[in-house]
Design an enzyme around this catalytic site. Structure first.
Site, mmCIF file in Angstrom:
data_model
loop_
_atom_site.group_PDB
_atom_site.id
_atom_site.type_symbol
_atom_site.label_atom_id
_atom_site.label_comp_id
_atom_site.label_asym_id
_atom_site.label_seq_id
_atom_site.Cartn_x
_atom_site.Cartn_y
_atom_site.Cartn_z
ATOM 1 N N HIS A 115 -12.479 119.106 101.309
ATOM 2 C CA HIS A 115 -12.905 120.192 100.794
ATOM 3 C C HIS A 115 -12.076 120.358 99.476
ATOM 4 O O HIS A 115 -10.699 119.843 99.078
ATOM 5 C CB HIS A 115 -12.373 121.299 102.082
ATOM 6 C CG HIS A 115 -12.908 122.589 101.474
ATOM 7 N ND1 HIS A 115 -12.363 123.662 100.584
ATOM 8 C CD2 HIS A 115 -14.184 123.244 101.434
ATOM 9 C CE1 HIS A 115 -13.158 124.565 100.293
ATOM 10 N NE2 HIS A 115 -13.976 124.315 101.108
ATOM 11 N N GLU A 170 -19.545 121.476 95.920
ATOM 12 C CA GLU A 170 -19.149 122.817 95.809
ATOM 13 C C GLU A 170 -18.441 122.703 94.344
ATOM 14 O O GLU A 170 -17.262 122.536 94.558
ATOM 15 C CB GLU A 170 -18.354 123.181 96.870
ATOM 16 C CG GLU A 170 -19.027 123.726 98.081
ATOM 17 C CD GLU A 170 -18.008 124.240 99.303
ATOM 18 O OE1 GLU A 170 -18.078 125.440 99.375
ATOM 19 O OE2 GLU A 170 -16.898 123.717 99.370
#
Lengths: 212, 212, 212, 212
Positions: free
Chosen positions: B85, B133
Site C-alpha cells: 500500500h 491508487e
C-alpha cells in the site's frame, strides 16, 4: 523477576503457551507475560495471561495502512510492548515516537538494545524498562548471565545513571532457574525468553523450571 | 465488483464497520471485505465479515519479532491481504517474498502500486490482483475514475498483458455508487475504499450508497 | 559482452583497478566499467575508465541530506548506475523513481533482481538492462552460468517478453573467460563481477583472463 | 562557533560554495565546513575548504554495494560526518555502528536529533558533537534560537549531563550573525546551515553576514 516470553513468529500454539504461563503465574506467584503476534493478541489475552505486543508503530490514529497501532494492540488486550528488538531495529526517532504511542495507549514499554551505550541511549528516551540482549547469544542456549555477565552489570549501571526508576531486563540464552537467579544477582529486574519456552514440548514444565 | 474497505489506523470501531459490511453484503449480495489492524483481525472475522490483513511480512515461521506473520493473520480469520500500500511501500524482493508467505497461508493477495509501470511490475510477481491508487488522490474525495481515468485503463491494459487472470482494482477518492460504476466501466474488477466508509457517521449507509 | 566490476566497499585501491580496467578495455577492445563508492567516482572517472555508480537515490535536487543524487554522480563522472543490488534492495516505487532520477542525469541503468519473476518486474519499469544474481551464489566462486543456467535463460526470456530492447546481465561467481562465454551462450549481454577482480592480487591479469 | 554548511542535494555549485567558505574561513578566522554530496567530496576538499560527509553507513570494508563507506569519504578528503539528519534518520543500532565506522576512518561526528531526549540518547553513544534541529523549523527562515530557545538550552543541558566534552550545535532557520550570536548565548558551540548559504545568490556574502 519479570519473565517475558516472546513468541516471535514461531509455529507454536500461542494460546497453549499463554494458558501454561497463566497457570504458572497463578500457582507460583510468578510475574509472567506472553508476547504473541499482533493477530494473536486477542486470543492470548482471552486466556487470562498477561499479554504484550512485540512492537508498536511510531504513529497515532490516522492513515497508516499496515502499521501496528498501539491503541489497537491495547484494545485487543495487550498491556505492554517490546520495542527495538534486535529482529526489529527502529530508528532512534521512531523509538521515541513509539514510546509516545505506547504511553497514549497505556502500554508498558521495554526498549531492547545490544550494548550498554545503546541501553543508556534507550533509557534517555524514558521507557519503563530496557533490555540488553547481545544478538550473538540469541538462540544459543548459552545464558548471557554466564557468557557475558559484564554486559548485564554495565547495562544496569548505565540505566541507573540515567534514571534509577527504569527497570533492566536481560535476554539471550536464558533457560533455567539458575540463569534467572544469576541475572537477578547481576542487577536485572527481569528476563526475556523465547525459543526455550515457545518451542518446548511442554511449555508449562519449561516455565516451571524457570520460576522455581 | 469487489469492495475492500481499508480501516488503516483510523479511530473507528472496527467491529461496527464489519457488522455493517456483513449486513450490506448479505442484504445486497455485495462482495465486501474489511481490512482492519492485525490486532483487530480476530474480532472483525468473528463478526462474520470477510476479513483481510493490511500487510503481511516477507517471512515464514521463525525468529521474526514484530513481524506480521501471514499464518497468524490467517489463523485469526483473514482470508486475504493487501501488500505494498502507498502508506507501506515494500522492497521489490519483499513483495515477492510476502506473496509467497500469503500463498503458504492461503491468503488472497492484492498488490498496490502508483502507476501502470509499477502495476505491470507487481503483476509480474503473480498476485491474485493489483490495485492502482494514485497517492495524490488518496483521501481527496475526487474519484480516480473521474480525475484520472487513463491511469485505470492503462493499469488494466498493463496487467492483462502480463496475465489476463489477474484482477485489477482501483482506489483513491471512491465514495459513491457512480464512482464504482465508472471504475467498472474502465475495466476494474473492484475498488479500495478507506475514509469514506471508516470515518462515516453511518458506515452502513455509506456502504449501501456504494453498492446500490 | 559488457563487464561491470562492482567494487562494493572492498578495501581495494579503486584507481588502480580502474587503470587496469582501462588498459584491458583499450588493449582488448573490451567493454569494461568500474562501479566504485560514490566518494571515489571522480578519481575513478579521471583514470579514464568507464565509471558507474553503485546506486542512486529516488530523488531529484532538494532537501535530501545523505542521499546519492544521480546528478552528483554524473557530475563526478559516472555514466551509469546499478540499482536494487541484492546488498541494497529498494522499494518497488523507489526503483521506479531512481530510474527516473538516473534518466534525468543521463545515466545508463541496470536493475538487479533475484529471480525471473523479479527480473520481469524490474523490466516492466523500463531500465536499460536488468541483472540476475542469485544471492546464494554471490562470492562463492561457482558461476551462475554453471550452477543455475536455467535462471539465466529464464531471466532472458522473461525480459525479452517485456521488452526485447532491454539487455540482460548475470552475476555471481563469474571469474573466468569460460564463465563469460557460458553466460553469453545462455543469452546474457553482460556480466557483473566483484571480488574476483576487486580482491585479485593483480586486477589487470584477472580482467585479462576474463576478456580473452 | 563552528559553522557547518549542509549542501544536501541542492542544485548549487558545490565547489563555488566551498571556495567562498574557504575565503571566509581564511579572511575572518572563522571555522566553516561544507558537507556536499559524497560524489562531490573530492572536488570540494580540493578547494581547500574543510569538508564533511552528509552521512556514512554503519559498515566497514566488505560486500556493501551502494553504501557510503566512511573510509571512502575520508579518502576523498572528508574530515567529519553528519549522522541521523532529520532527512536521513537512522536506526539506533546503526547510529552506534556508523559512529564506530567514522571513528575507524578518523572522521569527526555530529549526530542530529529532534528534541532534548533524543539528544541525550545520541550523546550516550559518544559522538564528538550533537545537533538539535527541530524539523518543523528547517527551511523556514525562523531561527531556532528565536522560535524555540528552550530546545537549545535543554539540548545543551541534556548533553552536558551525559558528557561535558560533547559539543552541541543547533540548526534550522539560522541565517544571520545575530542568529549565531543568539545560539552561542544559549550554549551552542556551532550551527548547521543549509539553504541560507547553498541557495544564496552570493554564498560568500551570505557566509560573511553570518560570521561577522
Amino acid at each position: 523477576m519479570f519473565v517475558l516470553v516472546n513468541l516471535k513468529a514461531y509455529p507454536c500454539d500461542p494460546v497453549a503457551v499463554a494458558e501454561a504461563a497463566e497457570r504458572v503465574a497463578t500457582e507460583h506467584g510468578a510475574d509472567v507475560a506472553i508476547a504473541p503476534q499482533a493477530a494473536h493478541i486477542q486470543a492470548v489475552a482471552q486466556s487470562g495471561a498477561e499479554t504484550w505486543a512485540q512492537h508498536v508503530s511510531p504513529v497515532g490514529h490516522g492513515s497508516h495502512t499496515g502499521s501496528t497501532l498501539a491503541e489497537a494492540a491495547a484494545d485487543a488486550g495487550a498491556v505492554g510492548t517490546l520495542l527495538n528488538h534486535s529482529e526489529n531495529r527502529l530508528k532512534l526517532a521512531d523509538i521515541d515516537a513509539s514510546l509516545d504511542a505506547a504511553e497514549r495507549a497505556e502500554l508498558s514499554t521495554v526498549v531492547c538494545a545490544n550494548n550498554p551505550d545503546q541501553i543508556a541511549a534507550a533509557a534517555a528516551l524514558g521507557p519503563d524498562a530496557v533490555a540488553v540482549e547481545p544478538p550473538e547469544l540469541i538462540g544459543t542456549g548459552t545464558p548471557v548471565s554466564q557468557a557475558d555477565p559484564d554486559i548485564v552489570r554495565d547495562a544496569v549501571a548505565a540505566t541507573k545513571r540515567v534514571d534509577p526508576e527504569i527497570e533492566v531486563y536481560c535476554g539471550a540464552g536464558i533457560s533455567t532457574g539458575e540463569d534467572i537467579a544469576a541475572a537477578e544477582e547481576l542487577g536485572a529486574d527481569g528476563v526475556l525468553l523465547a525459543s526455550g519456552v515457545a518451542k518446548a514440548a511442554d511449555p508449562q514444565a519449561a516455565l516451571e523450571a524457570l520460576v522455581d
